[in-house]
Design a protein around this motif. Structure first.
Motif, PDB file in Angstrom:
ATOM      1  N   GLY A  77       0.813  -1.212   0.000  1.00 48.01           N
ATOM      2  CA  GLY A  77       0.000   0.000   0.000  1.00 48.01           C
ATOM      3  C   GLY A  77       0.844   1.258   0.000  1.00 48.01           C
ATOM      4  O   GLY A  77       1.975   1.268   0.501  1.00 48.01           O
ATOM      5  N   GLN A  78       0.301   2.311  -0.579  1.00 50.77           N
ATOM      6  CA  GLN A  78       0.954   3.614  -0.507  1.00 50.77           C
ATOM      7  C   GLN A  78       1.255   3.935   0.955  1.00 50.77           C
ATOM      8  O   GLN A  78       0.432   3.705   1.840  1.00 50.77           O
ATOM      9  CB  GLN A  78       0.063   4.682  -1.117  1.00 50.77           C
ATOM     10  CG  GLN A  78      -1.372   4.654  -0.601  1.00 50.77           C
ATOM     11  CD  GLN A  78      -2.227   5.770  -1.150  1.00 50.77           C
ATOM     12  OE1 GLN A  78      -1.966   6.930  -0.893  1.00 50.77           O
ATOM     13  NE2 GLN A  78      -3.260   5.421  -1.909  1.00 50.77           N
ATOM     14  N   GLN A  79       2.430   4.469   1.207  1.00 45.16           N
ATOM     15  CA  GLN A  79       2.857   4.700   2.582  1.00 45.16           C
ATOM     16  C   GLN A  79       2.225   5.948   3.205  1.00 45.16           C
ATOM     17  O   GLN A  79       1.715   6.815   2.506  1.00 45.16           O
ATOM     18  CB  GLN A  79       4.382   4.838   2.634  1.00 45.16           C
ATOM     19  CG  GLN A  79       5.137   3.536   2.460  1.00 45.16           C
ATOM     20  CD  GLN A  79       6.605   3.713   2.784  1.00 45.16           C
ATOM     21  OE1 GLN A  79       7.428   3.805   1.900  1.00 45.16           O
ATOM     22  NE2 GLN A  79       6.926   3.766   4.071  1.00 45.16           N
ATOM     23  N   HIS A  80       2.290   6.011   4.526  1.00 42.85           N
ATOM     24  CA  HIS A  80       2.051   7.214   5.338  1.00 42.85           C
ATOM     25  C   HIS A  80       0.595   7.660   5.470  1.00 42.85           C
ATOM     26  O   HIS A  80       0.298   8.501   6.314  1.00 42.85           O
ATOM     27  CB  HIS A  80       2.851   8.412   4.802  1.00 42.85           C
ATOM     28  CG  HIS A  80       4.268   8.129   4.465  1.00 42.85           C
ATOM     29  ND1 HIS A  80       5.114   7.446   5.310  1.00 42.85           N
ATOM     30  CD2 HIS A  80       4.998   8.426   3.357  1.00 42.85           C
ATOM     31  CE1 HIS A  80       6.300   7.346   4.751  1.00 42.85           C
ATOM     32  NE2 HIS A  80       6.262   7.924   3.572  1.00 42.85           N
ATOM     33  N   GLY A  81      -0.312   7.178   4.631  1.00 38.16           N
ATOM     34  CA  GLY A  81      -1.696   7.639   4.696  1.00 38.16           C
ATOM     35  C   GLY A  81      -2.331   7.315   6.043  1.00 38.16           C
ATOM     36  O   GLY A  81      -2.008   6.303   6.674  1.00 38.16           O
ATOM     37  N   ASN A  94     -11.898  11.345   5.770  1.00 37.93           N
ATOM     38  CA  ASN A  94     -11.187  10.894   4.578  1.00 37.93           C
ATOM     39  C   ASN A  94      -9.786  10.406   4.941  1.00 37.93           C
ATOM     40  O   ASN A  94      -9.248  10.738   6.000  1.00 37.93           O
ATOM     41  CB  ASN A  94     -11.062  12.032   3.560  1.00 37.93           C
ATOM     42  CG  ASN A  94     -12.406  12.466   3.006  1.00 37.93           C
ATOM     43  OD1 ASN A  94     -13.382  11.724   3.055  1.00 37.93           O
ATOM     44  ND2 ASN A  94     -12.452  13.676   2.475  1.00 37.93           N
ATOM     45  N   ILE A  95      -9.174   9.668   4.035  1.00 34.17           N
ATOM     46  CA  ILE A  95      -7.793   9.208   4.203  1.00 34.17           C
ATOM     47  C   ILE A  95      -6.860  10.304   3.707  1.00 34.17           C
ATOM     48  O   ILE A  95      -6.872  10.644   2.519  1.00 34.17           O
ATOM     49  CB  ILE A  95      -7.543   7.919   3.396  1.00 34.17           C
ATOM     50  CG1 ILE A  95      -8.524   6.819   3.817  1.00 34.17           C
ATOM     51  CG2 ILE A  95      -6.090   7.455   3.563  1.00 34.17           C
ATOM     52  CD1 ILE A  95      -8.660   5.711   2.806  1.00 34.17           C
ATOM     53  N   LYS A  96      -6.095  10.883   4.611  1.00 35.55           N
ATOM     54  CA  LYS A  96      -5.097  11.867   4.195  1.00 35.55           C
ATOM     55  C   LYS A  96      -3.871  11.111   3.679  1.00 35.55           C
ATOM     56  O   LYS A  96      -3.336  10.237   4.360  1.00 35.55           O
ATOM     57  CB  LYS A  96      -4.727  12.809   5.339  1.00 35.55           C
ATOM     58  CG  LYS A  96      -5.881  13.727   5.739  1.00 35.55           C
ATOM     59  CD  LYS A  96      -5.486  14.823   6.716  1.00 35.55           C
ATOM     60  CE  LYS A  96      -4.876  16.014   6.024  1.00 35.55           C
ATOM     61  NZ  LYS A  96      -5.828  16.741   5.130  1.00 35.55           N
ATOM     62  N   LEU A  97      -3.416  11.457   2.472  1.00 34.14           N
ATOM     63  CA  LEU A  97      -2.425  10.663   1.758  1.00 34.14           C
ATOM     64  C   LEU A  97      -0.995  11.114   2.023  1.00 34.14           C
ATOM     65  O   LEU A  97      -0.745  12.159   2.622  1.00 34.14           O
ATOM     66  CB  LEU A  97      -2.702  10.721   0.251  1.00 34.14           C
ATOM     67  CG  LEU A  97      -4.103  10.299  -0.207  1.00 34.14           C
ATOM     68  CD1 LEU A  97      -4.208  10.385  -1.718  1.00 34.14           C
ATOM     69  CD2 LEU A  97      -4.433   8.893   0.276  1.00 34.14           C
ATOM     70  N   TRP A  98      -0.056  10.335   1.502  1.00 33.88           N
ATOM     71  CA  TRP A  98       1.370  10.608   1.641  1.00 33.88           C
ATOM     72  C   TRP A  98       1.759  11.954   1.044  1.00 33.88           C
ATOM     73  O   TRP A  98       2.702  12.598   1.499  1.00 33.88           O
ATOM     74  CB  TRP A  98       2.184   9.498   0.963  1.00 33.88           C
ATOM     75  CG  TRP A  98       1.918   9.404  -0.523  1.00 33.88           C
ATOM     76  CD1 TRP A  98       0.937   8.678  -1.123  1.00 33.88           C
ATOM     77  CD2 TRP A  98       2.621  10.075  -1.561  1.00 33.88           C
ATOM     78  NE1 TRP A  98       0.978   8.846  -2.485  1.00 33.88           N
ATOM     79  CE2 TRP A  98       1.994   9.704  -2.777  1.00 33.88           C
ATOM     80  CE3 TRP A  98       3.709  10.950  -1.600  1.00 33.88           C
ATOM     81  CZ2 TRP A  98       2.427  10.178  -4.022  1.00 33.88           C
ATOM     82  CZ3 TRP A  98       4.132  11.428  -2.838  1.00 33.88           C
ATOM     83  CH2 TRP A  98       3.508  11.037  -4.027  1.00 33.88           C
TER      84      TRP A  98
END
Length: 502
Positions: A77-81, A94-98
């Motif tokens: 998965g994309q990191q840090h979210g 909401n999911i705050k993204l990298w």
């Protein structure tokens, strides 16, 4: 036939591959695009329901008979979210993204409470950056206190997929080390950092499991929802860079992997914790039991896509125009900070095109300069690796940019290293599948030690990861000399413009 499934939850899409591990072939793959909520203040967000729908779309596209061959699942998965859930598992926001840079103020607050940048580095092995998870949690507390009051589960994107599949709340060290809540040296949560955000935070964090173990097994509801076998193991998973390391065979000292995707990353495996945060080299853990020092830039294919769209060009047209220019783009330089930037730490940075004259103002030069800018940022990371004692012999290149012969040559020339391309393109998804196979093998050998598990993943990668020798790209000496000059010009530009964005 027996397969393992690899899921890769990226920024722009989710991909699923079914890998026949006996015959070493991907028998099927599917993908589904994802939208992004983007605002001028740096906000970059997604929704949990988008992930659920996309995952179902992918699994629904496979033959039922193929799904029944799955013996284990791994998730990248994309990191840090930051995926905030209540105690029922429902999203609170909401999911705050990298690549969300709206949390710069929260980074400053946490850093100040902890005693400054050097104290943060001492505690975490990393700086407190807007891309990381910790400031996103403080942002939620400050901007949506009613949601924070209900916060029960704190998940990263790949952990959220694991949670959907298994209903288990755990993390592994690789992705956890990108939260800025985790001491990557000791592989433990940092209580002092948690307390700087909220005194209840530390108690909410999940236990850390070893990379070779399962996070759980597929629960009945997930089996029914996605058409997959109930009870099969789901491996620990990891961030997309950690899984990309497995998918390119960078699981032992001496290899570096570079990814040219939405972001640009450069990373390599280490048996010991290594970092140089002041130079942009984050001290992450690997998802194979070791460490994964990593440089990340927030603008890679973003720059080329923005300029390609501006000029209304197709991908092949863009590359063809860029190829008509020369190394160094005749003095044109693109500063690619369309999303702000993480390396260097300029969350308020902006993109620009400089060096234009009446003689060089052409689409050819601007297109090539955009491609070159992504690699210049990577060269800074390579210099940091060398300072730390790495002696890289080659770069294993993945991501959308790896498909471009011109970009491969630019990378070889700027970095002055051979470029090698994995045979199978979806490195993160394949890495997740290979990790699932590793987990399956280790589960069948319950007495295996951590050291034996580490050695076994190296063997698995040698068996299942191969290179496409037809795409080997070596540096051209004449171009290397030109790029040394152009890289100096690029660095001077960054230094001159940095004060504008501080």
């Amino acid at each position: 036939m027996e397969t393992v499934a690899g899921i890769d939850l990226g920024t722009q899409s989710i991909k699923v591959v079914l890998y026949d591990f006996n015959n070493k072939i991907i028998i099927a793959n599917e993908s589904c695009s994802l939208s992004i909520i983007a605002e001028n203040d740096g906000t970059r967000e997604q929704k949990t329901e988008w992930y659920k729908e996309a995952l179902k779309t992918c699994f629904s596209a496979f033959k039922s008979s193929d799904l029944q061959t799955i013996k284990a699942i791994g998730v990248s998965g994309q990191q840090h979210g930051f995926v905030p859930l209540d105690k029922e598992g429902n999203a609170l926001y909401n999911i705050k993204l990298w690549n969300d840079t709206s949390t710069a103020a929260q980074c400053s607050k946490i850093t100040t409470i902890l005693g400054g940048e050097q104290e943060v580095i001492k505690e975490l092995g990393n700086l407190m950056l807007p891309g990381f998870t910790a400031p996103k949690i403080l942002w939620l507390k400050e901007n949506h206190p009613e949601a924070f009051a209900k916060l029960h589960y704190i998940l990263l994107p790949h952990d959220y997929i694991n949670f959907l599949l298994t209903n288990q709340y755990v993390m592994e060290a690789g992705d956890a080390s990108g939260t800025a809540l985790f001491d990557s040296k000791t592989k433990q949560w940092s209580k002092s950092t948690c307390d700087a955000i909220d005194e209840t935070l530390y108690s909410m964090l999940p236990p850390i499991i070893e990379s070779h173990t399962e996070c759980g097994t597929v629960q009945k509801s997930a089996a029914e929802e996605y058409g997959i076998p109930e009870g099969i193991p789901v491996s620990s998973g990891g961030g997309d860079n950690m899984m990309g390391a497995i998918g390119t065979g960078s699981v032992a000292d001496g290899f570096l992997t570079m990814s040219l995707g939405t972001s640009g990353t450069l990373y390599g495996y280490s048996d010991t914790p290594i970092s140089d945060p002041q130079e942009g080299l984050s001290g992450f853990c690997s998802s194979t039991g070791g460490w994964l020092p990593l440089l990340c830039t927030m603008n890679c294919t973003v720059a080329t896509e923005q300029i390609r769209t501006l000029f209304e060009l197709g991908v092949k047209e863009f590359d063809a125009l860029a190829e008509q220019s020369v190394p160094g783009a005749n003095g044109v330089t693109v500063l690619p900070y369309f999303n702000g930037e993480r390396s260097p730490n300029l969350p308020n940075g902006r993109a620009s095109i400089t060096g234009l004259t009446t003689a060089n103002s052409s689409r050819n030069n601007i297109c090539r300069a955009a491609m070159e800018s992504a690699i210049y940022a990577m060269r800074g990371g390579l210099d940091s690796f060398r300072k730390l004692g790495f002696q890289p012999k080659e770069i294993r290149l993945i991501g959308g940019g790896a498909k471009s012969p011109l970009w491969r040559q630019i990378a070889a020339d700027v970095l002055n290293l051979p470029i090698r391309i994995p045979q199978k393109a979806e490195a993160a998804a394949l890495g997740a599948a290979v990790q699932a196979l590793w987990c399956l093998n280790c589960k069948e050998n319950p007495t295996i030690t951590t050291k034996e598990a580490s050695e076994s993943i190296q063997t698995l990668c040698k068996t299942h990861i191969s290179l496409d020798e037809t795409k080997n790209t070596d540096p051209v000496l004449q171009n290397v000399k030109k790029y040394n000059e152009a890289y100096t010009q690029y660095n001077n530009l960054v230094q001159q413009l940095t004060p504008l964005y501080k």
